[in-house]
Design a protein around this motif. Structure first.
Motif, short mmCIF file in Angstrom:
data_model
loop_
_atom_site.label_atom_id
_atom_site.label_comp_id
_atom_site.label_asym_id
_atom_site.label_seq_id
_atom_site.Cartn_x
_atom_site.Cartn_y
_atom_site.Cartn_z
N THR A 205 12.58 0.42 -1.02
CA THR A 205 11.35 -0.15 -1.48
C THR A 205 11.18 0.35 -3.00
N GLN A 220 9.89 -2.57 4.22
CA GLN A 220 9.86 -1.32 5.01
C GLN A 220 8.31 -0.74 4.47
N THR A 238 1.92 -2.00 2.66
CA THR A 238 3.13 -2.94 2.73
C THR A 238 3.06 -3.82 1.30
#
Length: 250
Positions: A205, A220, A238
């Motif tokens: 991420t 994720q 998110t």
């Protein structure tokens, strides 16, 4: 102040090659920074390998150079310059790799680069970092996962963002492990440093800041720990979560 930051949690995900999971993101980030320049792929990208400890700067540079070369970009390394300050001033893009955060900051202070890099990035120069290179975008490195193998002049970092970062964040409890979980360590930080926020970014991420727009990127969920309003809270985020509020000065 106009910031263009791409802060990756890690250089690899699972068995992928170095930075391969982030190639599209890196490409789009750089392209968006140079939209008015048709010759953007001739820009000078300067890599800082100071976080490397068990690998030479030459070796680290060669590993980092390959994915950027595949995208058509020319990468040089700060250790190849006679003057590290000149390398930063001449760079069109500054890139800092992962490794040991304490040694990274130690070297940045030794070469008197912290104020210069901060100044250059605040003027709009694009930045890409991963792991330790992402950690130092925060006010301090006190939420790194690394062992303090050296004692830098200060724990203060680039201070580009008003919150702390925890790369490689793990939402997991290991059977048989009696040490603190990542969450417990972050809550310890907030206990000692009330009124702060810590953003945990898991493997694969990233955080991306373009001007006044901050985005969380990745499949994720990430996490925000905050003690701004009192007792520490934990919120999952998110890629669809609006996290611009994190840019507000606490």
């Amino acid at each position: 102040m106009s910031l263009n930051l791409l802060l990756l949690s890690s250089s690899r995900v699972a068995e992928t090659a170095f930075l391969q999971h982030a190639v599209d993101l890196i490409q789009s980030h750089l392209a968006s920074c140079f939209t008015d320049n048709k010759d953007h792929q001739n820009k000078k990208l300067v890599f800082i390998p100071y976080a490397g400890v068990t690998i030479s700067y030459d070796e680290y540079f060669e590993i980092a150079r390959r994915p950027f070369a595949e995208l058509g970009y020319n990468l040089s390394s700060i250790h190849q310059y006679t003057s590290p300050q000149d390398a930063i001033l001449q760079a069109d893009v500054i890139i800092i790799g992962g490794g040991n955060t304490f040694e990274l900051v130690n070297q940045l202070y030794k070469h008197e680069l912290i104020p210069l890099i901060t100044e250059q990035l605040k003027s709009g120069k694009p930045y890409i970092g991963w792991s330790a290179g992402s950690n130092i975008a925060a006010p301090t490195i006190r939420t790194t996962n690394d062992m303090p193998i050296v004692e830098p002049a200060s724990f203060n970092a680039l201070n580009l963002l008003p919150f702390q970062i925890n790369p490689h964040y793990l939402e997991v409890t290991i059977d048989g492990h009696q040490g603190e979980t990542r969450e417990q360590r972050i809550r310890e930080f907030l206990e000692i440093n009330p009124g702060q926020r810590v953003v945990g970014i898991p493997e694969g991420t990233a955080l991306q800041l373009s001007g006044s727009q901050l985005k969380y990127v990745g499949s994720q969920a990430g996490v925000i720990f905050s003690s701004v309003t009192g007792e520490a809270t934990k919120t999952f985020i998110t890629s669809t979560t609006n996290i611009n509020f994190l840019l507000d000065t606490i």
